[in-house]
Scaffold this motif. Sequence first.
Motif, mmCIF file in Angstrom:
data_model
loop_
_atom_site.group_PDB
_atom_site.id
_atom_site.type_symbol
_atom_site.label_atom_id
_atom_site.label_comp_id
_atom_site.label_asym_id
_atom_site.label_seq_id
_atom_site.Cartn_x
_atom_site.Cartn_y
_atom_site.Cartn_z
ATOM 1 N N PHE A 98 -83.208 50.937 7.512
ATOM 2 C CA PHE A 98 -81.841 51.334 7.876
ATOM 3 C C PHE A 98 -81.360 52.351 6.844
ATOM 4 O O PHE A 98 -81.146 52.012 5.674
ATOM 5 N N ASP A 99 -81.207 53.585 7.278
ATOM 6 C CA ASP A 99 -80.794 54.670 6.389
ATOM 7 C C ASP A 99 -79.263 54.728 6.401
ATOM 8 O O ASP A 99 -78.659 55.378 7.246
ATOM 9 N N MET A 100 -78.665 54.025 5.438
ATOM 10 C CA MET A 100 -77.208 53.908 5.424
ATOM 11 C C MET A 100 -76.537 55.264 5.215
ATOM 12 O O MET A 100 -75.475 55.526 5.792
ATOM 13 N N ALA A 101 -77.128 56.124 4.411
ATOM 14 C CA ALA A 101 -76.519 57.437 4.169
ATOM 15 C C ALA A 101 -76.461 58.237 5.470
ATOM 16 O O ALA A 101 -75.416 58.806 5.812
ATOM 17 N N TYR A 102 -77.567 58.281 6.202
ATOM 18 C CA TYR A 102 -77.558 59.010 7.481
ATOM 19 C C TYR A 102 -76.558 58.379 8.450
ATOM 20 O O TYR A 102 -75.797 59.091 9.131
ATOM 21 N N TYR A 103 -76.568 57.066 8.507
ATOM 22 C CA TYR A 103 -75.672 56.356 9.432
ATOM 23 C C TYR A 103 -74.209 56.680 9.139
ATOM 24 O O TYR A 103 -73.430 56.991 10.050
ATOM 25 N N LEU A 104 -73.826 56.608 7.862
ATOM 26 C CA LEU A 104 -72.415 56.801 7.505
ATOM 27 C C LEU A 104 -72.004 58.274 7.485
ATOM 28 O O LEU A 104 -70.850 58.597 7.755
ATOM 29 N N GLU A 105 -72.957 59.153 7.177
ATOM 30 C CA GLU A 105 -72.589 60.566 7.004
ATOM 31 C C GLU A 105 -72.855 61.398 8.255
ATOM 32 O O GLU A 105 -72.281 62.485 8.409
ATOM 33 N N GLN A 106 -73.752 60.898 9.124
ATOM 34 C CA GLN A 106 -74.091 61.684 10.322
ATOM 35 C C GLN A 106 -73.759 60.919 11.625
ATOM 36 O O GLN A 106 -72.985 61.405 12.438
ATOM 37 N N HIS A 107 -74.373 59.745 11.777
ATOM 38 C CA HIS A 107 -74.255 59.074 13.081
ATOM 39 C C HIS A 107 -72.829 58.609 13.365
ATOM 40 O O HIS A 107 -72.299 58.864 14.458
ATOM 41 N N MET A 108 -72.230 57.898 12.422
ATOM 42 C CA MET A 108 -70.904 57.345 12.722
ATOM 43 C C MET A 108 -69.828 58.420 12.841
ATOM 44 O O MET A 108 -68.989 58.333 13.756
ATOM 45 N N PRO A 109 -69.806 59.436 12.004
ATOM 46 C CA PRO A 109 -68.812 60.503 12.239
ATOM 47 C C PRO A 109 -68.963 61.144 13.617
ATOM 48 O O PRO A 109 -67.959 61.413 14.299
ATOM 49 N N LEU A 110 -70.222 61.369 14.054
ATOM 50 C CA LEU A 110 -70.448 61.921 15.388
ATOM 51 C C LEU A 110 -69.947 60.954 16.458
ATOM 52 O O LEU A 110 -69.211 61.325 17.389
ATOM 53 N N SER A 111 -70.344 59.693 16.309
ATOM 54 C CA SER A 111 -69.977 58.664 17.282
ATOM 55 C C SER A 111 -68.456 58.503 17.366
ATOM 56 O O SER A 111 -67.876 58.466 18.463
ATOM 57 N N ILE A 112 -67.809 58.448 16.228
ATOM 58 C CA ILE A 112 -66.352 58.275 16.207
ATOM 59 C C ILE A 112 -65.658 59.503 16.793
ATOM 60 O O ILE A 112 -64.702 59.395 17.568
ATOM 61 N N SER A 113 -66.168 60.666 16.440
ATOM 62 C CA SER A 113 -65.568 61.903 16.956
ATOM 63 C C SER A 113 -65.634 61.936 18.487
ATOM 64 O O SER A 113 -64.646 62.261 19.161
ATOM 65 N N LEU A 114 -66.789 61.562 19.045
ATOM 66 C CA LEU A 114 -66.956 61.628 20.501
ATOM 67 C C LEU A 114 -66.152 60.535 21.213
ATOM 68 O O LEU A 114 -65.497 60.791 22.217
ATOM 69 N N LEU A 115 -66.206 59.295 20.682
ATOM 70 C CA LEU A 115 -65.578 58.180 21.401
ATOM 71 C C LEU A 115 -64.064 58.131 21.203
ATOM 72 O O LEU A 115 -63.330 57.716 22.107
ATOM 73 N N SER A 116 -63.606 58.555 20.039
ATOM 74 C CA SER A 116 -62.162 58.475 19.788
ATOM 75 C C SER A 116 -61.398 59.555 20.544
ATOM 76 O O SER A 116 -60.161 59.530 20.569
ATOM 77 N N ALA A 117 -62.111 60.488 21.154
ATOM 78 C CA ALA A 117 -61.435 61.512 21.966
ATOM 79 C C ALA A 117 -60.878 60.911 23.256
ATOM 80 O O ALA A 117 -59.993 61.498 23.876
ATOM 81 N N HIS A 118 -61.391 59.740 23.641
ATOM 82 C CA HIS A 118 -60.879 59.093 24.856
ATOM 83 C C HIS A 118 -59.519 58.452 24.561
ATOM 84 O O HIS A 118 -59.355 57.808 23.525
ATOM 85 N N PRO A 119 -58.557 58.595 25.464
ATOM 86 C CA PRO A 119 -57.210 58.071 25.177
ATOM 87 C C PRO A 119 -57.148 56.549 25.042
ATOM 88 O O PRO A 119 -56.187 56.038 24.457
ATOM 89 N N ASP A 120 -58.139 55.828 25.563
ATOM 90 C CA ASP A 120 -58.116 54.365 25.461
ATOM 91 C C ASP A 120 -58.842 53.837 24.231
ATOM 92 O O ASP A 120 -58.935 52.618 24.044
ATOM 93 N N PHE A 121 -59.367 54.726 23.393
ATOM 94 C CA PHE A 121 -59.918 54.314 22.105
ATOM 95 C C PHE A 121 -58.800 53.743 21.248
ATOM 96 O O PHE A 121 -57.718 54.317 21.163
ATOM 97 N N GLN A 122 -59.060 52.598 20.602
ATOM 98 C CA GLN A 122 -58.040 51.969 19.767
ATOM 99 C C GLN A 122 -58.396 52.016 18.288
ATOM 100 O O GLN A 122 -57.579 52.398 17.461
ATOM 101 N N SER A 123 -59.612 51.577 17.936
ATOM 102 C CA SER A 123 -59.997 51.568 16.522
ATOM 103 C C SER A 123 -61.493 51.329 16.402
ATOM 104 O O SER A 123 -62.176 51.004 17.380
#
Lengths: 107, 107
Positions: free
Chosen positions: B16-41
């Motif tokens: 589990f590459d925590m640096a990649y996960y926190l610096e690449q995957h999650m920012p991408l994932s949050i950016s894409l999913l939080s664009a939906h108006p029903d995203f809460q947190s």
Amino acid sequence: MIKISILYPNTPNSRFDMAYYLEQHMPLSISLLSAHPDFQSVSVEQGLSGVMPGSPPTYSVMCHFLFTSIESFIAAFMPHAAQLQADIANYTDVEPIIQFNQVLVSQ
Amino acid sequence: MIKISILYPNTPNSRFDMAYYLEQHMPLSISLLSAHPDFQSVSVEQGLSGVMPGSPPTYSVMCHFLFTSIESFIAAFMPHAAQLQADIANYTDVEPIIQFNQVLVSQ
């Protein structure tokens, strides 16, 4: 911030009395633990399904407590540990998975 | 309220590459999913230990998304599913447990 996660496996033939859990165990647990000044928040969720629609969830119930540190959770929990642990048999026969987590993202 | 929980098992020899996960995957994932108006947190936690001090946590990482409904999560996720799922191999070789939950308590 520390999250204490309590995960109840959804195993075949396992028993989980949601009414007792929600109406008796959790109100008692929240009342006792939230009295500590380092208590932050609590959530309880009921598993609906796995990733495939209609597939069984791995956990029937998840509960998460947020505290400022492991030490503060231990300080809040230990005086009531015997009472709260003895109550578990009143709502389930599965052994929960419990783990301590460091919160890295919360937004 | 619906919580989508993604749990990465902490298995022997798993990667589990925590640096990649926190610096690449999650920012991408949050950016894409939080664009939906029903995203809460969203929250991400790193497992520290099991219930016994020093014991290994069952999950190395947990991630939880809150949406107003399963349908709104599906609507937010599906346009980006291929991109996000293809990225998983860049940080781990374990298959996450994913489940949908109904939030019953949040305080």
